[in-house]
Scaffold this motif. Structure first.
Motif, short mmCIF file in Angstrom:
data_model
loop_
_atom_site.label_atom_id
_atom_site.label_comp_id
_atom_site.label_asym_id
_atom_site.label_seq_id
_atom_site.Cartn_x
_atom_site.Cartn_y
_atom_site.Cartn_z
N GLU A 1 -4.17 3.84 7.93
CA GLU A 1 -3.66 4.92 7.07
C GLU A 1 -4.50 6.18 7.26
O GLU A 1 -3.96 7.30 7.34
N ARG B 1 0.97 3.91 -3.00
CA ARG B 1 0.68 5.32 -2.71
C ARG B 1 1.82 6.21 -3.19
O ARG B 1 1.59 7.27 -3.78
N HIS B 2 3.07 5.78 -2.97
CA HIS B 2 4.21 6.58 -3.43
C HIS B 2 4.17 6.73 -4.95
O HIS B 2 4.37 7.83 -5.48
N ASN C 1 1.58 6.54 -6.88
CA ASN C 1 0.43 7.39 -7.21
C ASN C 1 0.75 8.86 -7.02
O ASN C 1 0.41 9.70 -7.86
N VAL C 2 1.38 9.20 -5.91
CA VAL C 2 1.62 10.59 -5.56
C VAL C 2 2.85 11.16 -6.25
O VAL C 2 2.82 12.27 -6.79
N HIS D 1 -5.29 13.71 -0.66
CA HIS D 1 -5.94 12.58 -0.01
C HIS D 1 -7.39 12.99 0.21
O HIS D 1 -7.65 13.99 0.87
N LYS E 1 2.29 3.35 -11.67
CA LYS E 1 0.94 2.86 -11.46
C LYS E 1 0.36 2.50 -12.82
O LYS E 1 0.54 3.23 -13.79
N ARG F 1 0.84 -1.20 0.00
CA ARG F 1 0.00 0.00 0.00
C ARG F 1 0.87 1.25 0.00
O ARG F 1 0.58 2.21 -0.71
N LEU F 2 1.94 1.25 0.81
CA LEU F 2 2.85 2.40 0.85
C LEU F 2 3.52 2.61 -0.51
O LEU F 2 3.66 3.73 -0.99
#
Length: 187
Positions: free
Chosen positions: A114, A28-29, A31-32, A176, A81, A24-25
């Motif tokens: 999270e 997320r990295h 994605n961001v 977010h 991603k 998940r981390l």
């Protein structure tokens, strides 16, 4: 599959791939912040490259990320991603076999952990720049059908105003955004 279509994440193996904190981390990295290597992600997350490589392969196996062949050279592989539906919905417990329901519960547990971190960051983000930190709390009375219609309209609104990273205007920022609702009369 069209971009705006919703996707039901009811494959237990794919759900399990996302029910892991490190994955998940990493996702997320990506994605961001955009593309990264397993070495970069390992340094950011305090993990060995072998560990991050394994988790990246799991995310790739289930279609959440993809390698960028034109950037990858030798042993250095770049990941991003994968392009796919932005409205990924979770199954209800009754849509899964009983033995797969603990994976859904773990997915929710990790997600709420999270979200707690984000909620704790909110007051400072609001103090720094209230134009970029918004919150809303409310109480509504709806029928189940109205609530489903409200949720679908919320997702449509989110999709309308959200850009994919490659299509975002220069002044767009990743945000977010969370919505959760639960019955108030069960307190």
């Amino acid at each position: 599959m069209k971009d705006e279509e919703s996707f039901l994440l009811d494959d237990p193996a794919r759900l399990k791939a996302l029910a892991h904190p490190m994955r998940r981390l990493m996702l997320r990295h990506l994605n961001v912040h955009g593309p990264a290597t397993s070495t970069t992600l390992g340094e950011l997350l305090g993990a060995k490259t072998g560990t991050t490589s394994y988790h990246l392969r799991q995310l790739e196996k289930y279609g959440f990320i993809e390698e960028i062949p034109e950037r990858s050279t030798g042993r250095e592989r770049w990941w991003r991603k994968a392009d796919g539906p932005r409205d990924m919905r979770l199954p209800t417990p009754d849509q899964l076999a009983p033995e797969d329901r603990p994976v859904l519960a773990e997915f929710h547990r990790i997600g709420m952990d999270e979200d707690r971190v984000l909620f704790e960051r909110f007051p400072e983000a609001y103090r720094r720049d209230p134009d970029w930190a918004k919150g809303s709390r409310g109480l509504g009375r709806m029928t189940k059908a109205e609530f489903q219609e409200f949720f679908d309209a919320y997702i449509a609104l989110l999709m309308k105003y959200s850009h994919r990273a490659e299509d975002a205007p220069p002044d767009a920022r990743p945000l977010h955004i969370r919505l959760f609702a639960l019955p108030a009369d069960e307190d």
